[in-house]
Design a protein around this motif. Structure first.
Motif, PDB file in Angstrom:
ATOM      1  N   SER A  30       0.816  -1.173  -0.140  1.00 50.76           N
ATOM      2  CA  SER A  30       0.171  -0.227   0.069  1.00 50.76           C
ATOM      3  C   SER A  30       0.999   1.480  -0.154  1.00 50.76           C
ATOM      4  O   SER A  30      -0.332   2.708  -0.219  1.00 50.76           O
ATOM      5  CB  SER A  30      -0.793  -0.051   1.138  1.00 50.76           C
ATOM      6  N   TYR A  32       2.987   2.024  -1.968  1.00 46.04           N
ATOM      7  CA  TYR A  32       4.381   1.899  -2.693  1.00 46.04           C
ATOM      8  C   TYR A  32       3.201   2.699  -4.616  1.00 46.04           C
ATOM      9  O   TYR A  32       2.799   1.862  -4.398  1.00 46.04           O
ATOM     10  CB  TYR A  32       5.210   1.622  -3.622  1.00 46.04           C
ATOM     11  N   SER A  53       0.303   5.313  -4.836  1.00 48.50           N
ATOM     12  CA  SER A  53       0.016   4.690  -3.233  1.00 48.50           C
ATOM     13  C   SER A  53      -0.899   5.216  -2.918  1.00 48.50           C
ATOM     14  O   SER A  53      -2.184   5.231  -2.240  1.00 48.50           O
ATOM     15  CB  SER A  53       1.771   4.801  -3.169  1.00 48.50           C
ATOM     16  N   ASN A  74      -5.587  -3.196  -1.978  1.00 47.30           N
ATOM     17  CA  ASN A  74      -4.521  -2.809  -1.506  1.00 47.30           C
ATOM     18  C   ASN A  74      -4.344  -3.982  -0.169  1.00 47.30           C
ATOM     19  O   ASN A  74      -3.809  -4.529   0.505  1.00 47.30           O
ATOM     20  CB  ASN A  74      -3.605  -1.389  -0.322  1.00 47.30           C
ATOM     21  N   THR A  98       8.071  -1.967  -9.539  1.00 38.19           N
ATOM     22  CA  THR A  98       7.857  -0.890  -8.331  1.00 38.19           C
ATOM     23  C   THR A  98       8.855  -0.231  -8.002  1.00 38.19           C
ATOM     24  O   THR A  98       9.979  -0.962  -8.725  1.00 38.19           O
ATOM     25  CB  THR A  98       6.831  -1.687  -7.401  1.00 38.19           C
TER      26      THR A  98
END
Length: 116
Positions: A30, A32, A53, A74, A98
């Motif tokens: 959650s 990133y 995010s 998330n 990511t």
């Protein structure tokens, strides 16, 4: 360790739809931003879509605006790419990515082929 696992690719006819998923583990998902990239044969990898995010803001490549939607859950540590009105030029391997502490992490990719 950070792991990203894509799924949902396949063969689809022009005009069809697919939903890709990327399951993440090994980090606080959650916190990133997450991105989808794609790479077609003989071409460079390109950014398709990104979601932040904090407020879930999104941005898209011009070539997919209005057809693709990125979203995240998330609670499930998963990012999605809903692809509608697919075109042959969308054929590529799709990767999620990511960035954590300036290091990029990639999944193994999932093949999307748009052909009649």
């Amino acid at each position: 360790q950070v792991q990203l696992v894509e799924s949902g690719g396949g063969l689809v006819q022009p005009g069809g739809s697919l939903r890709l998923s990327c399951a993440a583990s090994g980090f606080t998902f959650s916190s990133y931003a997450m991105s989808w990239y794609r790479q077609a044969p003989g071409k460079e990898r390109e950014l398709v879509a990104r979601i932040t995010s904090n407020d879930g803001s999104t941005n898209y490549a011009d070539s997919v605006k209005g057809r693709f939607t990125i979203s995240r859950d998330n609670a499930k540590n998963t990012v999605y790419l809903q692809m509608n009105s697919l075109k042959p030029e969308d054929t590529a391997v799709y990767y999620c990515r990511t960035t954590i502490l300036i290091r990029n992490y990639w999944g193994q990719g999932t093949q999307v082929t748009v052909s009649s």
